[in-house]
Design a protein around this motif. Structure first.
Motif, PDB file in Angstrom:
ATOM      1  N   ILE A   1       0.840  -0.909   0.062  1.00 59.36           N
ATOM      2  CA  ILE A   1       0.108   0.075  -0.078  1.00 59.36           C
ATOM      3  C   ILE A   1       0.665   1.470   0.233  1.00 59.36           C
ATOM      4  O   ILE A   1       0.665   2.636  -0.803  1.00 59.36           O
ATOM      5  N   THR A   2       1.901   0.977   0.629  1.00 59.59           N
ATOM      6  CA  THR A   2       2.625   2.529   0.834  1.00 59.59           C
ATOM      7  C   THR A   2       3.209   2.631  -0.406  1.00 59.59           C
ATOM      8  O   THR A   2       3.195   3.776  -0.543  1.00 59.59           O
ATOM      9  N   THR A   3       4.518   1.270  -0.771  1.00 56.47           N
ATOM     10  CA  THR A   3       5.553   1.403  -1.943  1.00 56.47           C
ATOM     11  C   THR A   3       4.628   1.718  -3.346  1.00 56.47           C
ATOM     12  O   THR A   3       5.419   2.139  -4.337  1.00 56.47           O
ATOM     13  N   LYS A   4       3.255   1.017  -3.401  1.00 57.14           N
ATOM     14  CA  LYS A   4       2.915   0.574  -4.386  1.00 57.14           C
ATOM     15  C   LYS A   4       3.072  -0.438  -5.462  1.00 57.14           C
ATOM     16  O   LYS A   4       3.425  -0.870  -6.959  1.00 57.14           O
TER      17      LYS A   4
END
Lengths: 195, 195
Positions: free
Chosen positions: B174-177
């Motif tokens: 979610i954070t880094t995709k």
DNA sequence: GCCGGTTTGGACTGGCCGGTCCAATTTGCG
DNA sequence: CGCAAATTGGACCGGCCAGTCCAAACCGGC
């Protein structure tokens, strides 16, 4: 915006206060009023030092927290040379979270805002994760250099897995209020790397 | 509150719509109005089926999503018998998240609300994590029974570590995709258990 | 000790949005 | 059909809170 020494002081007071407030209550819960109360500042001060308002302040807090965390991790990992060091690092991390009441200053910031509402915060978090992983990789390389880890181990992906374990451990700590997932994750990583 | 078939339909329509809306925009972002628009319902319907208002609705969504996830995991893990199965399970999970645009229906719900604002949601999430871990443990036991995992392996803590790796992988996704942390975490767990 | 800029106080505003309410309509059952 | 209960529509309210504004106080250099 030029800041005098006094202004600088006020600014950091606000960041630290906001940081504490967010840790306790979560980003979404915290109202500017709460921060004003805790830091003994007025609304005009908040908007003077953070013209972008709430969003800019949250971003500043995010930056501050990531810097802190990264500095701590770097310090702990840059002298990695034995499994004793590893154990120390692990225990310190566990103890640190215990000291914080099993809360995490950053996790709340991340998923609440990052990605949707605040692309900037998202970017900061991504950069942070990348940097943390790099620090972990460095640490593992150091263990590899001294023969603690097999030479043919892929430390890059080991670091990726370790970071995932840590983050998940923290996430589960926040959710379940237990810290054993974090411990298990780090321990299992160690076991895997030792073999 | 007694529901006719029609009412039942409306209720689930609301839950599904809210669920989708939350997946896309995040819990905090979603306004009742958005859900009304997507599900073609009026405000009185929302409050008719969820007297507790927004909070009760979010809770219902949380329950719905956890049930879905748990059912999927149970189905995938209850027939675990080989490393091929493991690989399949892993690939399916990765593919599933890809199909969702590297988002997670549950993670947003968790850290935003759980714990502070909504103790009930927190409880649901904790229960969910516990159940998931139990399912994982079962799966590992099955592999152990067929000799794929050494008999003296502590599958309990292995499952705890694996769950942490998965959660962290999702968080980092979610954070880094990027999805490689999730992959690395599961793969490393497999490697550790195979040894 | 005067003058520019910086810092601070706090009243006020305006929009947003969850929640309420009542009335209209439909439904299911006898 | 007829009635009671369930369902639906949507106008309205009211609190909350980020952000604005103006003026006062303070500070530091000359």
């Amino acid at each position: 915006m030029t800041l005098t020494r006094k202004g600088e002081l006020t600014r950091t007071r606000i960041v630290l206060g906001a940081s504490a407030e967010i840790l306790e209550s979560g980003v979404e819960e915290v109202r500017l009023e709460d921060i004003m109360a805790r830091t003994a500042t007025s609304k005009s001060q908040l908007f003077h030092y953070f013209p972008g308002g709430r969003e800019e302040l949250v971003l500043a807090v995010t930056r501050h927290e990531t810097e802190q965390a990264l500095a701590a991790q770097t310090a702990a990992l840059q002298s990695f040379a034995s499994w004793d060091d590893w154990q120390h690092w692990r225990d310190d991390m566990v103890a640190w979270y215990h000291g914080r009441g099993l809360r995490c200053p950053l996790l709340g910031l991340l998923s609440a805002d990052a990605g949707r509402r605040m692309p900037e915060a998202q970017a900061v978090m991504t950069e942070f994760m990348t940097a943390w992983q790099a620090v972990l990789t460095e640490g593992l390389r150091r263990l590899q250099a001294t023969g603690r880890i097999a030479a043919d181990t892929d430390v890059e992906s080991a670091a990726a897995a370790l970071l995932a374990g840590i983050q998940g451990g923290i996430l589960l700590m926040i959710t379940t209020k237990r810290i054993d997932h974090l411990e298990a994750a780090i321990d299992q990583a160690a076991a895997a790397l030792r073999a």
